[in-house]
Write a protein that holds these residues in place. Structure first.
Motif, PDB file in Angstrom:
ATOM      1  N   ALA A  61      65.520-109.907  16.587  1.00 45.52           N
ATOM      2  CA  ALA A  61      65.331-109.544  17.998  1.00 45.52           C
ATOM      3  C   ALA A  61      66.527-109.955  18.852  1.00 45.52           C
ATOM      4  O   ALA A  61      66.381-110.368  20.005  1.00 45.52           O
ATOM      5  N   ASN A  62      67.717-109.824  18.283  1.00 39.33           N
ATOM      6  CA  ASN A  62      68.944-110.158  19.014  1.00 39.33           C
ATOM      7  C   ASN A  62      69.228-109.095  20.064  1.00 39.33           C
ATOM      8  O   ASN A  62      69.407-107.921  19.745  1.00 39.33           O
ATOM      9  N   LYS A  63      69.278-109.498  21.323  1.00 38.53           N
ATOM     10  CA  LYS A  63      69.450-108.542  22.420  1.00 38.53           C
ATOM     11  C   LYS A  63      70.812-107.873  22.377  1.00 38.53           C
ATOM     12  O   LYS A  63      70.944-106.675  22.665  1.00 38.53           O
ATOM     13  N   GLY A  64      71.853-108.614  22.025  1.00 42.77           N
ATOM     14  CA  GLY A  64      73.183-108.036  21.938  1.00 42.77           C
ATOM     15  C   GLY A  64      73.266-106.922  20.920  1.00 42.77           C
ATOM     16  O   GLY A  64      73.894-105.879  21.158  1.00 42.77           O
ATOM     17  N   ALA A  65      72.619-107.129  19.761  1.00 41.99           N
ATOM     18  CA  ALA A  65      72.614-106.105  18.720  1.00 41.99           C
ATOM     19  C   ALA A  65      71.867-104.860  19.177  1.00 41.99           C
ATOM     20  O   ALA A  65      72.279-103.729  18.885  1.00 41.99           O
ATOM     21  N   MET A  66      70.780-105.054  19.936  1.00 37.20           N
ATOM     22  CA  MET A  66      70.014-103.903  20.424  1.00 37.20           C
ATOM     23  C   MET A  66      70.794-103.115  21.465  1.00 37.20           C
ATOM     24  O   MET A  66      70.765-101.882  21.478  1.00 37.20           O
ATOM     25  N   GLU A  67      71.494-103.814  22.347  1.00 34.58           N
ATOM     26  CA  GLU A  67      72.276-103.118  23.369  1.00 34.58           C
ATOM     27  C   GLU A  67      73.446-102.357  22.742  1.00 34.58           C
ATOM     28  O   GLU A  67      73.801-101.264  23.190  1.00 34.58           O
ATOM     29  N   LYS A  68      74.041-102.919  21.706  1.00 39.95           N
ATOM     30  CA  LYS A  68      75.123-102.219  21.010  1.00 39.95           C
ATOM     31  C   LYS A  68      74.610-100.947  20.356  1.00 39.95           C
ATOM     32  O   LYS A  68      75.247 -99.892  20.411  1.00 39.95           O
ATOM     33  N   LYS A  69      73.436-101.034  19.732  1.00 39.64           N
ATOM     34  CA  LYS A  69      72.845 -99.846  19.107  1.00 39.64           C
ATOM     35  C   LYS A  69      72.447 -98.815  20.149  1.00 39.64           C
ATOM     36  O   LYS A  69      72.581 -97.601  19.915  1.00 39.64           O
ATOM     37  N   LEU A  70      71.986 -99.256  21.309  1.00 39.23           N
ATOM     38  CA  LEU A  70      71.643 -98.325  22.388  1.00 39.23           C
ATOM     39  C   LEU A  70      72.874 -97.533  22.818  1.00 39.23           C
ATOM     40  O   LEU A  70      72.812 -96.309  23.002  1.00 39.23           O
ATOM     41  N   ALA A  71      74.010 -98.226  22.977  1.00 39.01           N
ATOM     42  CA  ALA A  71      75.248 -97.549  23.361  1.00 39.01           C
ATOM     43  C   ALA A  71      75.681 -96.559  22.283  1.00 39.01           C
ATOM     44  O   ALA A  71      76.127 -95.444  22.590  1.00 39.01           O
TER      45      ALA A  71
END
Length: 237
Positions: A61-71
């Protein structure tokens, strides 16, 4: 002569009506085109948010990894017949735009589990690092959920007390936000001003989109989507 005068009068009336009608038809056509672009952006956002949630499920649940995937998942929205190198550059630029403090183009909010839910279920567990050495770490158990206790705990939430068990706590729920730039002239201004004048609560990302509109001298509209997946790795604080 009387009939001719009547005929010319009818023609003049038709021309006047056409003059009034054409601007309306043009605006309706532009509005339909812009709504089509918005629908495409929302469909892309739905998929991107799901991709981000799935990335979070395998990255603690790493937020940075999720935001990178969103981009990464939103990048195709801006590409037309691009090469792989163009796509990679666009992904990097969008991720950098998400990190702009004043006006981030997008962001990910973790709806559940909250920090309080995590604190209720966290345990000290052991894991093997890259060198196969045993280490201790605090995390929310994710293994053997089918045989773990399903007893519920009461957790304080913004809406009141929440009863939840470990199995439900391992459901990752996120909300993705994005500022979509409207590109169709005239109607982009009308849609933006209409949204800005709406009373009541607006999208949580509206402030960032408004700031981005002022910075870029354009018109950005916030779009959001929800994603829910079951965690495949333990959540870490």
């Amino acid at each position: 002569m009387k009939r001719q005068g009547c005929h010319f009068k009818q023609q003049g009336s038709f021309i006047v009506e056409s003059v009034w009608l054409w601007p309306i038809l043009v605006m309706l056509t532009l509005g339909v085109i812009q709504m089509g672009f918005l629908y495409n952006a929302k469909a892309t956002m739905n998929n991107a948010t799901f991709q981000a949630a799935r990335e979070g499920s395998i990255s603690h649940a790493n937020k940075g990894a999720m935001e990178k995937k969103l981009a990464e998942a939103m990048a195709p929205l801006y590409m037309r017949d691009a090469t792989l190198s163009d796509l990679l550059i666009r992904r990097a630029s969008l991720y950098a735009a998400m990190k702009t403090p004043a006006a981030p183009i997008g962001q990910v909010d973790i709806i559940s589990p909250t920090k309080r839910i995590y604190n209720e279920f966290e345990r000290t567990q052991y894991y093997l690092d890259g060198r196969r050495r045993e280490k201790r770490i605090k995390q929310m158990p994710n293994d053997n959920l089918n045989v773990r206790s399903a007893s519920q705990k009461v957790v304080k939430a913004a809406s009141g007390n929440l009863r939840i068990n470990l199995q439900d706590a391992n459901l990752l729920k996120i909300r993705g936000h994005w500022c979509y730039e409207m590109i169709v002239p005239f109607v982009n201004y009308l849609i933006y001003q209409t949204y800005a004048s709406l009373p009541g609560a607006k999208n949580p990302h509206w402030g960032a989109c408004r700031a981005l509109s002022l910075l870029d001298d354009s018109y950005y509209l916030p779009i959001s989507a929800m994603g829910v997946v079951r965690m495949q790795t333990p959540i870490r604080g």
